[in-house]
Design an enzyme around this catalytic site. Sequence first.
Site, PDB file in Angstrom:
ATOM      1  N   GLY A  25      21.423 108.652  18.335  1.00 43.41           N
ATOM      2  CA  GLY A  25      21.576 107.577  18.818  1.00 43.41           C
ATOM      3  C   GLY A  25      22.544 107.603  20.557  1.00 43.41           C
ATOM      4  O   GLY A  25      21.971 106.932  21.402  1.00 43.41           O
TER       5      GLY A  25
ATOM      6  N   ASP B 148      28.655  99.343  15.285  1.00 47.27           N
ATOM      7  CA  ASP B 148      28.420  97.739  14.383  1.00 47.27           C
ATOM      8  C   ASP B 148      29.870  97.207  13.226  1.00 47.27           C
ATOM      9  O   ASP B 148      30.806  97.476  13.008  1.00 47.27           O
ATOM     10  CB  ASP B 148      27.383  97.851  13.859  1.00 47.27           C
ATOM     11  CG  ASP B 148      26.853  97.502  12.992  1.00 47.27           C
ATOM     12  OD1 ASP B 148      26.839  96.081  13.745  1.00 47.27           O
ATOM     13  OD2 ASP B 148      25.749  97.537  12.323  1.00 47.27           O
TER      14      ASP B 148
HETATM   15  P1  IMP Z   1      28.605 101.383  12.260  1.00 49.11           P
HETATM   16  O1  IMP Z   1      28.808 102.590  11.223  1.00 49.11           O
HETATM   17  O2  IMP Z   1      28.080 100.535  11.031  1.00 49.11           O
HETATM   18  O3  IMP Z   1      29.022 100.854  13.114  1.00 49.11           O
HETATM   19  O4  IMP Z   1      26.521 101.545  12.716  1.00 49.11           O
HETATM   20  C1  IMP Z   1      26.673 102.505  14.002  1.00 49.11           C
HETATM   21  C2  IMP Z   1      25.354 102.724  14.218  1.00 49.11           C
HETATM   22  O5  IMP Z   1      24.701 102.464  13.408  1.00 49.11           O
HETATM   23  C3  IMP Z   1      24.867 103.204  15.201  1.00 49.11           C
HETATM   24  O6  IMP Z   1      25.350 105.189  15.723  1.00 49.11           O
HETATM   25  C4  IMP Z   1      23.412 102.545  15.263  1.00 49.11           C
HETATM   26  O7  IMP Z   1      23.209 104.384  14.569  1.00 49.11           O
HETATM   27  C5  IMP Z   1      23.101 101.871  13.854  1.00 49.11           C
HETATM   28  N1  IMP Z   1      22.957 100.660  14.618  1.00 49.11           N
HETATM   29  C6  IMP Z   1      24.189  99.997  14.566  1.00 49.11           C
HETATM   30  N2  IMP Z   1      23.387  98.566  14.930  1.00 49.11           N
HETATM   31  C7  IMP Z   1      21.993  98.770  15.406  1.00 49.11           C
HETATM   32  C8  IMP Z   1      21.624  97.984  16.611  1.00 49.11           C
HETATM   33  O8  IMP Z   1      21.162  96.919  16.511  1.00 49.11           O
HETATM   34  N3  IMP Z   1      20.325  99.203  16.760  1.00 49.11           N
HETATM   35  C9  IMP Z   1      19.958 100.435  16.366  1.00 49.11           C
HETATM   36  N4  IMP Z   1      21.319 101.330  15.857  1.00 49.11           N
HETATM   37  C10 IMP Z   1      21.892 100.442  15.447  1.00 49.11           C
HETATM   38 MG    MG Z   2      23.273 106.320  15.304  1.00 47.37          MG
END
Ligand code: IMP
Ligand code: MG
Length: 190
Positions: free
Chosen positions: A53, A112
Site C-alpha cells: 500500500g 486503521d
Molecule cells: P491496520 O493494521 O488495521 O492499522 O491496517 C493497516 C493496513 O490495512 C494498511 O496498511 C492497509 O493496507 C490496510 N487498510 C486499512 N484500511 C484500509 C482502507 O480503507 N483501504 C484499503 N486498505 C486499508
Molecule cells: Mg498495507
Amino acid sequence: MTSRPHSVHDDVTKVLITSEAIQRRVREIAETVSRDYEADGGARLVIVPVLTGAFMFLADLVRDLPHKIRIEVVTVSSYPGDSTVSKGAALVGVLPKDLEGRDVLIVDDILDSGQTLGLLQDEILKRHPRSVRTCVFLRKECRRVREVTCDYVGFEIPDAFVVGYGLDYDGFYRNLPYVGVLGVLDGGAA
Ligand code: IMP
Ligand code: MG
C-alpha cells in the site's frame, strides 16, 4: 503523443482527496521530515515502507527528500483478498538487517486498527535503532485495536474503506491518483 485526462473511475462514488491536494500535502510532509532529520544530513535515516500500500506515497515522498538515504521495504499482511476488516497483522518475510543505531522511519498508507504499525514498531525496536518514527499517508478516525503514535500524518479521514494512491480493494485500484470510496462499499463495510 496525446495525454489522457484523469477522470474518476466508474466504481468510485466519492473522491475524498484529490490528486492535487495529495501532491501538495506530500511536499509539505517531505519538508517537515527533511527538517527533522537534517542535523546529521539524514546520514542514519532508513526509510521502511510497508508494501504494497505505501508504494505510491513512498515514491512521491522520497523524491522530495534531499538526503542520501536507505530504503528497506517490509511486507505485512492484514487484509487478505477482498476483506475490508483486518484479520490481524503478520510480517511476511524478514525485517531489514542493520537497523542498530539508525533513525528508522516507517512509512505506511493508512493507520486503521493500529496492528500493522504496532507490530512493526515492536519488531524494529528489538533491533536497537537510535530512533523509530512513523509516517502515514492516511489516519482513519476509528476505534483502534492498538493505539499507535504517528509522527507524520498526511490526512485524517472518516471511518470508511478507501482506495487509490496505493490503497487497494482485493488488489485493485492502487493506481488511482486520488483517494476515493467505492460504490459497492459506500455506507457498508468499514
Ligand atoms: P491496520 O493494521 O488495521 O492499522 O491496517 C493497516 C493496513 O490495512 C494498511 O496498511 C492497509 O493496507 C490496510 N487498510 C486499512 N484500511 C484500509 C482502507 O480503507 N483501504 C484499503 N486498505 C486499508
Ligand atoms: Mg498495507
